[in-house]
Write a protein that holds these residues in place. Structure first.
Motif, PDB file in Angstrom:
ATOM      1  N   ASN A  18      49.606  21.089  -0.400  1.00  0.00           N
ATOM      2  CA  ASN A  18      50.112  20.401   0.787  1.00  0.00           C
ATOM      3  C   ASN A  18      51.509  19.834   0.520  1.00  0.00           C
ATOM      4  O   ASN A  18      52.414  19.970   1.350  1.00  0.00           O
ATOM      5  CB  ASN A  18      49.148  19.293   1.219  1.00  0.00           C
ATOM      6  CG  ASN A  18      49.515  18.711   2.563  1.00  0.00           C
ATOM      7  OD1 ASN A  18      49.547  19.432   3.555  1.00  0.00           O
ATOM      8  ND2 ASN A  18      49.793  17.424   2.597  1.00  0.00           N
ATOM      9  N   LEU A  21      54.086  22.549   0.606  1.00  0.00           N
ATOM     10  CA  LEU A  21      54.478  22.869   1.976  1.00  0.00           C
ATOM     11  C   LEU A  21      55.441  21.826   2.544  1.00  0.00           C
ATOM     12  O   LEU A  21      56.403  22.163   3.240  1.00  0.00           O
ATOM     13  CB  LEU A  21      53.241  22.971   2.871  1.00  0.00           C
ATOM     14  CG  LEU A  21      52.341  24.180   2.641  1.00  0.00           C
ATOM     15  CD1 LEU A  21      51.065  24.051   3.464  1.00  0.00           C
ATOM     16  CD2 LEU A  21      53.070  25.467   2.975  1.00  0.00           C
ATOM     17  N   LEU A  24      58.910  22.392   0.730  1.00  0.00           N
ATOM     18  CA  LEU A  24      59.635  23.626   1.058  1.00  0.00           C
ATOM     19  C   LEU A  24      59.929  23.774   2.543  1.00  0.00           C
ATOM     20  O   LEU A  24      60.993  24.261   2.930  1.00  0.00           O
ATOM     21  CB  LEU A  24      58.842  24.844   0.581  1.00  0.00           C
ATOM     22  CG  LEU A  24      58.705  25.029  -0.928  1.00  0.00           C
ATOM     23  CD1 LEU A  24      57.842  26.245  -1.227  1.00  0.00           C
ATOM     24  CD2 LEU A  24      60.068  25.165  -1.583  1.00  0.00           C
ATOM     25  N   PHE A  25      58.957  23.374   3.371  1.00  0.00           N
ATOM     26  CA  PHE A  25      59.069  23.668   4.798  1.00  0.00           C
ATOM     27  C   PHE A  25      58.976  22.441   5.705  1.00  0.00           C
ATOM     28  O   PHE A  25      58.937  22.582   6.925  1.00  0.00           O
ATOM     29  CB  PHE A  25      57.966  24.660   5.198  1.00  0.00           C
ATOM     30  CG  PHE A  25      57.947  25.905   4.372  1.00  0.00           C
ATOM     31  CD1 PHE A  25      58.978  26.825   4.433  1.00  0.00           C
ATOM     32  CD2 PHE A  25      56.900  26.156   3.493  1.00  0.00           C
ATOM     33  CE1 PHE A  25      58.960  27.975   3.666  1.00  0.00           C
ATOM     34  CE2 PHE A  25      56.872  27.308   2.726  1.00  0.00           C
ATOM     35  CZ  PHE A  25      57.912  28.217   2.809  1.00  0.00           C
ATOM     36  N   GLN A  26      58.894  21.260   5.113  1.00  0.00           N
ATOM     37  CA  GLN A  26      58.711  20.025   5.868  1.00  0.00           C
ATOM     38  C   GLN A  26      57.522  20.144   6.821  1.00  0.00           C
ATOM     39  O   GLN A  26      57.584  19.731   7.986  1.00  0.00           O
ATOM     40  CB  GLN A  26      59.980  19.648   6.631  1.00  0.00           C
ATOM     41  CG  GLN A  26      61.131  19.339   5.718  1.00  0.00           C
ATOM     42  CD  GLN A  26      62.380  18.965   6.468  1.00  0.00           C
ATOM     43  OE1 GLN A  26      62.452  19.030   7.690  1.00  0.00           O
ATOM     44  NE2 GLN A  26      63.400  18.566   5.726  1.00  0.00           N
ATOM     45  N   PHE A  27      56.440  20.739   6.325  1.00  0.00           N
ATOM     46  CA  PHE A  27      55.225  20.947   7.114  1.00  0.00           C
ATOM     47  C   PHE A  27      54.044  20.335   6.379  1.00  0.00           C
ATOM     48  O   PHE A  27      53.693  20.765   5.278  1.00  0.00           O
ATOM     49  CB  PHE A  27      54.985  22.442   7.347  1.00  0.00           C
ATOM     50  CG  PHE A  27      53.730  22.723   8.122  1.00  0.00           C
ATOM     51  CD1 PHE A  27      53.655  22.427   9.472  1.00  0.00           C
ATOM     52  CD2 PHE A  27      52.621  23.277   7.504  1.00  0.00           C
ATOM     53  CE1 PHE A  27      52.499  22.683  10.194  1.00  0.00           C
ATOM     54  CE2 PHE A  27      51.466  23.532   8.206  1.00  0.00           C
ATOM     55  CZ  PHE A  27      51.406  23.236   9.558  1.00  0.00           C
ATOM     56  N   ASP A  28      53.428  19.330   6.965  1.00  0.00           N
ATOM     57  CA  ASP A  28      52.273  18.666   6.388  1.00  0.00           C
ATOM     58  C   ASP A  28      51.021  19.269   7.015  1.00  0.00           C
ATOM     59  O   ASP A  28      50.666  18.960   8.162  1.00  0.00           O
ATOM     60  CB  ASP A  28      52.348  17.160   6.657  1.00  0.00           C
ATOM     61  CG  ASP A  28      51.269  16.365   5.949  1.00  0.00           C
ATOM     62  OD1 ASP A  28      50.258  16.967   5.528  1.00  0.00           O
ATOM     63  OD2 ASP A  28      51.433  15.144   5.826  1.00  0.00           O
TER      64      ASP A  28
END
Length: 70
Positions: A18, A21, A24-28
């Motif tokens: 998590n 993510l 790398l992608f600013q996605f939680d």
């Protein structure tokens, strides 16, 4: 005890992925799945993963013992 160790390791891996993510992608993913970071389920998951991290400090002594045995 072995089951608890496996659960703790699994949750630490999930938490680490998590954070990967997020980095790398600013996605939680946890927040996305469970009603945002402030949602009660997400907060529970974050807390459980954190407790697993604290529990996992006990593995340092086992790793040190393995290194000494070599």
């Amino acid at each position: 005890m072995k089951t608890l160790n496996i659960v703790a390791l699994t949750l630490l891996i999930v938490g680490g992925l998590n954070w990967l993510l997020v980095g790398l992608f600013q996605f939680d993913l946890v927040a996305a799945l469970f009603d945002g970071q402030d949602g009660p389920i997400a907060r529970t998951i974050y807390t459980i993963v954190g407790l697993c991290a604290i529990y996992s400090f006990r593995f340092f002594s086992k790793v040190s013992e393995e290194d000494r045995a070599r």
